[in-house]
Design a protein around this motif. Structure first.
Motif, PDB file in Angstrom:
ATOM      1  N   ARG A  55       0.868  -1.448   0.019  1.00 27.80           N
ATOM      2  CA  ARG A  55       0.091   0.023  -0.092  1.00 27.80           C
ATOM      3  C   ARG A  55       0.919   1.287   0.005  1.00 27.80           C
ATOM      4  N   ILE A  59      -3.013   3.105   0.148  1.00 26.48           N
ATOM      5  CA  ILE A  59      -3.797   2.826  -0.993  1.00 26.48           C
ATOM      6  C   ILE A  59      -3.208   1.624  -1.844  1.00 26.48           C
ATOM      7  N   GLN A 283      -2.165   5.863 -11.816  1.00 30.19           N
ATOM      8  CA  GLN A 283      -3.339   4.854 -11.559  1.00 30.19           C
ATOM      9  C   GLN A 283      -3.623   3.956 -12.481  1.00 30.19           C
TER      10      GLN A 283
END
Length: 646
Positions: A55, A59, A283
């Motif tokens: 993470r 995230i 992303q």
């Protein structure tokens, strides 16, 4: 799956999700082991070993199993050398047969991608040359929070578990489709894209052609998108087995997004995973796994291209709308042929291997249009680089391209090939331009198609239009906008000062490409710098394995420099070679012109005319090697008979 969405309300989804989670709970027990509940922190990252998650500021970061295991091995020994041998034992059992070095390099590269780290300026992972790796950052082990849920281990009826999992995945997919899709405003900003080389995860080096073929096919398909530039194969293949991060690649290539993926072939099926990643944020915008019969792989590739285009809201017209399927034998042979074309399009050995595989593909499936297009292209390249005579190349090339277009008239590269045949062999300028432009229309982002049109327009003397095509290439793929594209313009303008300028820039960018040295040499010779020209011609001859064009140019340079014996030596060798292999009579004519033997020069020009030499239409108007006979009425007569503008 979109058509399922209207049939589920929020309450429906909630009830179904609750029920199937309960079903999973009945089939599960908590995980056990010393890693259960362990948290490891370093910098802004955290490893959850119970959930097998990395993470970034809380995230989750997508990371495959092998890179994750490499990370675990490194953080267990911070600031210490972990040898490549130790990592090998950690990742692969003793009886595993795999290219370990390549596999580890890829795992480390993917790990660096996830950590946004680089080998040149490492923050986390330092490479110790020929030894292994060292984890640089301080590592903190933290006790897991009380009451934390461990990963369940499924038990009970496997079919019950599989059914519960399948429905759960379906419900989650519906949730994603209805509420979790990426912001259209963000996706609308994607105007440029790179398809990075797909990774072969089979462990079998013999399957590399498949990963490369999938990469090439997706680039070709996605190049048909309107409003989105897709970088060419030449720009991205240098990143195969890359050692740099995705963010660094995106910055270098100047793209908004990248597509990457893996291929795995097993028996008669192929599994392809694809990810779409934002270059700006890193992303993961979208990911999908596809699995299908290898016989249906073309349709699968088309579906992937459609899905990617849909994710970025691009206008997409599929060029291979028919003949979507072929058998596995034909497609494998076709992909192997393509790999040889790209491996060395200007060497006879690779082109003949490519030709062999395309013929195998046609034999396995006589209705497979791309194989005919590939076969025609291999004949054209063999002819263009003078490894095959026009008489031996033209007929099979013409037959193959006609068959390809009969089976599928929407293949852009086939029209580009037909444009070349119409120009260089038929001497039909109008048809050539029509086919070149149609090839660009069918594949608007195909750099090769635009480059072919650029050189044709440069030959026609339509400089403004040729420069517009170069600007278009720069928009599509900045990495492929080479100075060499301008060489054709200045060559036909006989602007030797500018030709020297673009030649020097081209040699600096691609010192191993013989064409760059060739045009630089022509620029030097036209500028009166014969010694420098001869030096560049020698390099071009060596790099091209003796292509007759730079060889004749070298002989001509010797002749005008007063080194007649050296020129005649080359001429004698070419004429001896002509007894056992094809030697262009046009090239022999240019040497005689340089030696001021006009009658012999015209004798070989007439031979070139009789065989419909592909050299005649391209070179005749501007070639400085013919300057000593340019005022001869016989040359004007040749222009007239060829219906070429003088």
């Amino acid at each position: 799956m979109q058509h399922f969405i209207p049939f589920f309300s929020i309450s429906d989804i909630s009830a179904k999700l609750h029920g199937h989670l309960a079903a999973l709970e009945r089939c599960a027990v908590p995980a056990s082991g010393k890693l259960a509940g362990s948290l490891i922190r370093f910098g802004i990252f955290e490893i959850d070993t119970a959930l097998n998650e990395l993470r970034n500021n809380g995230i989750k970061v997508k990371l495959q199993e092998q890179p994750f295991q490499v990370l675990l091995a490194l953080v267990e020994h911070p600031q210490q050398l972990v040898t490549r041998s130790e990592l090998k034992n950690h990742l692969w059992p003793a009886d595993t047969y795999v290219d370990f070095d390549q596999g580890l390099n890829r795992a480390v590269a993917k790990l660096r991608d996830a950590l946004d780290d680089t080998a040149e300026q490492p923050v986390y992972i330092q490479t110790i040359a020929r030894k292994g790796y060292r984890f640089l950052a301080p590592v903190e082990h933290i006790e897991a929070p009380v009451g934390r849920i461990a990963v369940p281990t499924l038990r009970g009826s496997p079919w019950a578990v599989a059914g519960a999992m399948a429905v759960l995945v379906g419900v989650l997919a519906v949730l994603f489709l209805r509420f979790g899709q990426s912001n259209p405003r963000t996706q609308a900003q994607i105007r440029s894209m790179a398809v990075l080389p797909f990774e072969n995860i089979s462990g079998d080096p013999q399957q590399e052609f498949l990963a490369d073929g999938i990469t090439d096919a997706l680039i070709t398909e996605l190049a048909q998108m309107r409003g989105v530039s897709v970088l060419s194969r030449s720009s991205v293949m240098s990143y195969k087995a890359r050692q740099v991060s995705l963010s660094q690649i995106a910055r270098t290539l100047k793209v908004d997004a990248v597509v990457e993926g893996t291929t795995l072939r097993s028996d008669g099926t192929v599994r392809i995973t694809v990810q779409l990643i934002s270059a700006l944020t890193g992303q993961h915008l979208w990911a999908q796994t596809y699995e299908q019969s290898f016989n249906s792989i073309i349709a699968l590739q088309d579906n992937i291209a459609k899905d990617v285009a849909e994710q970025i809201h691009a206008d997409f017209q599929l060029g291979h709308a028919s003949n979507l399927e072929t058998n596995g034998i034909a497609y494998e042979a076709y992909l192997r042929g393509r790999s040889y074309v790209f491996a060395g399009f200007d060497t006879p050995q690779t082109l003949r291997r490519a030709q062999h595989y395309f013929e195998q593909a046609i034999q396995a499936d006589p209705n497979f249009a791309p194989a005919y297009s590939g076969l025609a292209q291999s004949y054209v390249l063999l002819s263009e680089f003078r490894w095959l005579s026009p008489n031996d190349a033209y007929r099979p090339a013409r037959e193959a391209i006609q068959k390809a277009l009969q089976l599928n008239p929407m293949i852009g590269e086939a029209h580009t090939t037909l444009g070349w045949l119409s120009w260089r062999h038929d001497w039909d300028v109008q048809t050539a331009e029509k086919e070149y432009r149609y090839g660009c229309e069918l594949s608007p982002n195909d750099v090769d198609a635009h480059q072919a049109l650029t050189w044709f327009l440069a030959w026609r003397g339509r400089t403004a239009e040729a420069l517009a095509q170069i600007s278009r290439i720069r928009q599509i793929d900045p990495a492929q906008a080479l100075p060499l594209d301008e060489a054709g313009i200045y060559y036909h303008q006989r602007n030797y000062k500018s030709l020297v300028d673009v030649g020097e820039k081209s040699v600096a960018l691609r010192p191993d490409f013989w064409v760059s040295h060739y045009f630089l040499g022509v620029g030097y010779e036209g500028s009166g710098q014969l010694s420098a020209a001869i030096s560049e011609y020698k390099k071009a001859v060596e790099m091209s394995q003796g292509d007759t064009d730079p060889t004749a140019q070298l002989a001509h340079g010797y002749a005008v420099a007063g080194e007649r014996a050296a020129a005649e030596q080359i001429l004698d060798r070419l004429q001896k070679d002509a007894k056992t292999r094809y030697v262009s009579p046009y090239m022999i004519a240019t040497i005689y012109a340089g030696l001021d033997e006009k009658d012999k020069a015209f004798y070989f020009l007439e031979k070139a005319y009789a065989e419909r030499s592909t050299d005649l239409p391209y070179f005749l108007k501007a070639d400085l090697r013919l300057d000593q006979i340019r005022s001869d009425p016989r040359l004007q007569d040749l222009f007239r008979r060829m219906r070429l503008p003088n």
